[in-house]
Design a protein around this motif. Structure first.
Motif, PDB file in Angstrom:
ATOM      1  N   SER A  45     -81.137  15.857 -20.730  1.00 39.34           N
ATOM      2  CA  SER A  45     -81.010  14.838 -21.777  1.00 39.34           C
ATOM      3  C   SER A  45     -80.613  15.466 -23.104  1.00 39.34           C
ATOM      4  O   SER A  45     -79.767  14.934 -23.836  1.00 39.34           O
ATOM      5  CB  SER A  45     -82.326  14.076 -21.935  1.00 39.34           C
ATOM      6  OG  SER A  45     -82.681  13.417 -20.741  1.00 39.34           O
ATOM      7  N   SER A  49     -76.988  14.806 -24.809  1.00 40.08           N
ATOM      8  CA  SER A  49     -77.001  14.127 -26.107  1.00 40.08           C
ATOM      9  C   SER A  49     -76.364  14.975 -27.199  1.00 40.08           C
ATOM     10  O   SER A  49     -75.720  14.446 -28.106  1.00 40.08           O
ATOM     11  CB  SER A  49     -78.445  13.778 -26.501  1.00 40.08           C
ATOM     12  OG  SER A  49     -79.053  12.974 -25.517  1.00 40.08           O
ATOM     13  N   SER A 246     -87.979   9.217 -19.771  1.00 41.92           N
ATOM     14  CA  SER A 246     -87.589   8.142 -20.688  1.00 41.92           C
ATOM     15  C   SER A 246     -88.686   7.861 -21.703  1.00 41.92           C
ATOM     16  O   SER A 246     -88.411   7.661 -22.899  1.00 41.92           O
ATOM     17  CB  SER A 246     -87.270   6.876 -19.887  1.00 41.92           C
ATOM     18  OG  SER A 246     -86.917   5.814 -20.732  1.00 41.92           O
ATOM     19  N   LEU A 249     -88.823  10.612 -24.371  1.00 44.33           N
ATOM     20  CA  LEU A 249     -87.732  10.599 -25.350  1.00 44.33           C
ATOM     21  C   LEU A 249     -88.008   9.650 -26.513  1.00 44.33           C
ATOM     22  O   LEU A 249     -87.430   9.825 -27.592  1.00 44.33           O
ATOM     23  CB  LEU A 249     -86.417  10.214 -24.668  1.00 44.33           C
ATOM     24  CG  LEU A 249     -85.855  11.222 -23.669  1.00 44.33           C
ATOM     25  CD1 LEU A 249     -84.550  10.718 -23.089  1.00 44.33           C
ATOM     26  CD2 LEU A 249     -85.665  12.587 -24.319  1.00 44.33           C
ATOM     27  N   THR A 250     -88.864   8.655 -26.299  1.00 44.24           N
ATOM     28  CA  THR A 250     -89.133   7.682 -27.366  1.00 44.24           C
ATOM     29  C   THR A 250     -89.755   8.329 -28.600  1.00 44.24           C
ATOM     30  O   THR A 250     -89.230   8.183 -29.714  1.00 44.24           O
ATOM     31  CB  THR A 250     -90.034   6.557 -26.828  1.00 44.24           C
ATOM     32  OG1 THR A 250     -89.362   5.905 -25.736  1.00 44.24           O
ATOM     33  CG2 THR A 250     -90.335   5.540 -27.922  1.00 44.24           C
ATOM     34  N   ASN A 253     -87.202  10.687 -30.269  1.00 40.59           N
ATOM     35  CA  ASN A 253     -86.161  10.006 -31.042  1.00 40.59           C
ATOM     36  C   ASN A 253     -86.693   9.485 -32.366  1.00 40.59           C
ATOM     37  O   ASN A 253     -85.972   9.459 -33.370  1.00 40.59           O
ATOM     38  CB  ASN A 253     -85.571   8.858 -30.223  1.00 40.59           C
ATOM     39  CG  ASN A 253     -84.617   9.354 -29.155  1.00 40.59           C
ATOM     40  OD1 ASN A 253     -83.941  10.361 -29.340  1.00 40.59           O
ATOM     41  ND2 ASN A 253     -84.558   8.662 -28.040  1.00 40.59           N
ATOM     42  N   SER A 257     -85.003  10.643 -35.837  1.00 40.85           N
ATOM     43  CA  SER A 257     -84.295   9.647 -36.644  1.00 40.85           C
ATOM     44  C   SER A 257     -84.344   9.997 -38.124  1.00 40.85           C
ATOM     45  O   SER A 257     -83.341   9.866 -38.846  1.00 40.85           O
ATOM     46  CB  SER A 257     -84.891   8.253 -36.405  1.00 40.85           C
ATOM     47  OG  SER A 257     -86.257   8.230 -36.801  1.00 40.85           O
ATOM     48  N   ALA A 268     -79.556  10.427 -31.273  1.00 44.00           N
ATOM     49  CA  ALA A 268     -80.700  10.079 -30.437  1.00 44.00           C
ATOM     50  C   ALA A 268     -80.520  10.740 -29.075  1.00 44.00           C
ATOM     51  O   ALA A 268     -79.396  10.851 -28.562  1.00 44.00           O
ATOM     52  CB  ALA A 268     -80.830   8.564 -30.280  1.00 44.00           C
ATOM     53  N   LEU A 269     -81.623  11.179 -28.519  1.00 45.92           N
ATOM     54  CA  LEU A 269     -81.601  11.748 -27.180  1.00 45.92           C
ATOM     55  C   LEU A 269     -81.605  10.624 -26.158  1.00 45.92           C
ATOM     56  O   LEU A 269     -82.277   9.609 -26.326  1.00 45.92           O
ATOM     57  CB  LEU A 269     -82.819  12.647 -26.969  1.00 45.92           C
ATOM     58  CG  LEU A 269     -82.951  13.862 -27.890  1.00 45.92           C
ATOM     59  CD1 LEU A 269     -84.271  14.563 -27.635  1.00 45.92           C
ATOM     60  CD2 LEU A 269     -81.794  14.815 -27.692  1.00 45.92           C
ATOM     61  N   HIS A 270     -80.864  10.802 -25.097  1.00 47.10           N
ATOM     62  CA  HIS A 270     -80.828   9.778 -24.049  1.00 47.10           C
ATOM     63  C   HIS A 270     -80.682  10.455 -22.694  1.00 47.10           C
ATOM     64  O   HIS A 270     -80.191  11.591 -22.591  1.00 47.10           O
ATOM     65  CB  HIS A 270     -79.676   8.797 -24.279  1.00 47.10           C
ATOM     66  CG  HIS A 270     -78.325   9.450 -24.350  1.00 47.10           C
ATOM     67  ND1 HIS A 270     -77.589   9.770 -23.238  1.00 47.10           N
ATOM     68  CD2 HIS A 270     -77.591   9.870 -25.416  1.00 47.10           C
ATOM     69  CE1 HIS A 270     -76.457  10.337 -23.591  1.00 47.10           C
ATOM     70  NE2 HIS A 270     -76.432  10.421 -24.908  1.00 47.10           N
ATOM     71  N   LEU A 271     -81.097   9.758 -21.658  1.00 48.96           N
ATOM     72  CA  LEU A 271     -81.003  10.288 -20.308  1.00 48.96           C
ATOM     73  C   LEU A 271     -79.545  10.350 -19.860  1.00 48.96           C
ATOM     74  O   LEU A 271     -78.686   9.673 -20.423  1.00 48.96           O
ATOM     75  CB  LEU A 271     -81.798   9.397 -19.346  1.00 48.96           C
ATOM     76  CG  LEU A 271     -83.321   9.414 -19.476  1.00 48.96           C
ATOM     77  CD1 LEU A 271     -83.930   8.368 -18.552  1.00 48.96           C
ATOM     78  CD2 LEU A 271     -83.893  10.785 -19.160  1.00 48.96           C
ATOM     79  N   ASP A 273     -76.262   9.598 -17.391  1.00 45.37           N
ATOM     80  CA  ASP A 273     -75.795   8.290 -16.918  1.00 45.37           C
ATOM     81  C   ASP A 273     -76.429   7.943 -15.573  1.00 45.37           C
ATOM     82  O   ASP A 273     -77.051   8.778 -14.909  1.00 45.37           O
ATOM     83  CB  ASP A 273     -74.268   8.290 -16.806  1.00 45.37           C
ATOM     84  CG  ASP A 273     -73.772   9.398 -15.877  1.00 45.37           C
ATOM     85  OD1 ASP A 273     -73.693   9.161 -14.663  1.00 45.37           O
ATOM     86  OD2 ASP A 273     -73.496  10.506 -16.370  1.00 45.37           O
TER      87      ASP A 273
END
Length: 302
Positions: A45, A49, A246, A249-250, A253, A257, A268-271, A273
């Motif tokens: 991730s 990202s 997931s 990551l909240t 992030n 921010s 922002a970090l994201h998983l 695809d």
């Protein structure tokens, strides 16, 4: 074909009964494997990202082409146009900075203002700032372009921050190698966990397996429930790992921010695809089934 499907249905039913019969063992194995599988997901991730961010922030290497002090603005414009006209795919942006613009920018800096006030005139040359793409070969590309542009008419010298470029390359390379090593270690952890679980269950069912063989059960028939057990365990663990990653990551992030706003950027970090996550679950299932097959083959030979 119908008989084969019936065998698989029977093996799946046997596997479910065994897992339900040992809920604590099953749950503990799933938790351990899920926590292990979460680590490479978090690493992936971060890399996924950060990679697009290098296209928008100052991490992209910049090459500055300085003109001679007596070069005119028209000569600098001609150099900038020459660089644009070559349509090099690694060149992202070409920007002309006149000596007047550079002088005013320095005057806006308190550290430079007093020094510039004692000078009789503007000592700065015109310059062309060129931003190139940040990729694995950016250091080599930057060196080649710098040598080419050094030969243009009116160019005094080309400044290339090659050390910074090489640092970016090294960091990206270290990140990829580190993620690969972590993934390998996690794979070995999963392999050992499933192997040991199936080994213990195979030993506990030793007599049952011996009787099944006496009445004609094939090796595939004996092994199939254990393969399902390894695959199901790792499938559930992989899905839980995606949920844990997931959730992790909240808060990350939220912390990022505030930092990203100071750079006027949205980050922002994201998983990875959906296809990558699907392949990740499939790889976990395959690893679990392989480990189970290896274990049951080694410990049911008697």
């Amino acid at each position: 074909m119908k008989r084969l499907l019936e065998h698989h249905r029977y093996a799946l039913a046997v596997t479910v009964r065994r897992l339900i019969g040992q809920p604590f063992s099953f749950f503990s194995n799933v938790v351990v494997i899920a926590l292990a599988l979460t680590l490479p997901l978090l690493g992936a991730s971060v890399l996924v990202s950060v990679q697009p961010l290098t296209q928008h922030v100052s991490a992209n290497p910049a090459i500055t082409v300085f003109m001679t002090p007596d070069a005119s603005l028209e000569q600098a414009q001609a150099v900038a146009q020459e660089i644009r006209s070559r349509d090099d795919p690694v060149v992202l942006e070409v920007r002309l900075i006149s000596k007047e613009t550079a002088y005013e920018l320095l005057r806006g800096n308190q550290a430079w203002r007093q020094a510039l006030e004692v000078l009789p005139d503007n000592p700065l040359p015109h310059a062309v700032s060129v931003t190139i793409a940040a990729d694995e070969a950016m250091a080599t590309n930057a060196d080649v372009l710098a040598r080419q542009w050094q030969q243009l008419d009116g160019v005094a010298f080309v400044q290339l921050d090659s050390i910074w470029v090489q640092r970016i390359e090294a960091l990206l390379r270290i990140g990829n190698i580190g993620l690969a090593m972590v993934t390998l270690i996690i794979a070995l952890v999963v392999l050992a966990a499933v192997f040991n679980t199936v080994r213990m269950q195979a030993l506990s069912l030793r007599e049952e397996i011996a009787v099944a063989r006496l009445v004609g059960a094939t090796e595939s028939f004996v092994r199939r429930p254990f393969l399902y057990q390894g695959g199901i365990t790792c499938a559930i663990a992989a899905l839980i790992a995606i949920g844990l990653a997931s959730a992790a990551l909240t808060p990350l992030n939220e912390a990022l921010s505030g930092l990203s706003r100071t750079y006027d950027a949205l980050f922002a970090l994201h998983l990875p695809d959906a296809l990558s996550l699907f392949l990740y679950v499939l790889a976990a299932i395959s690893l679990g089934a392989f480990s189970a097959r290896w274990s049951v083959t080694r410990h049911t030979r008697y």
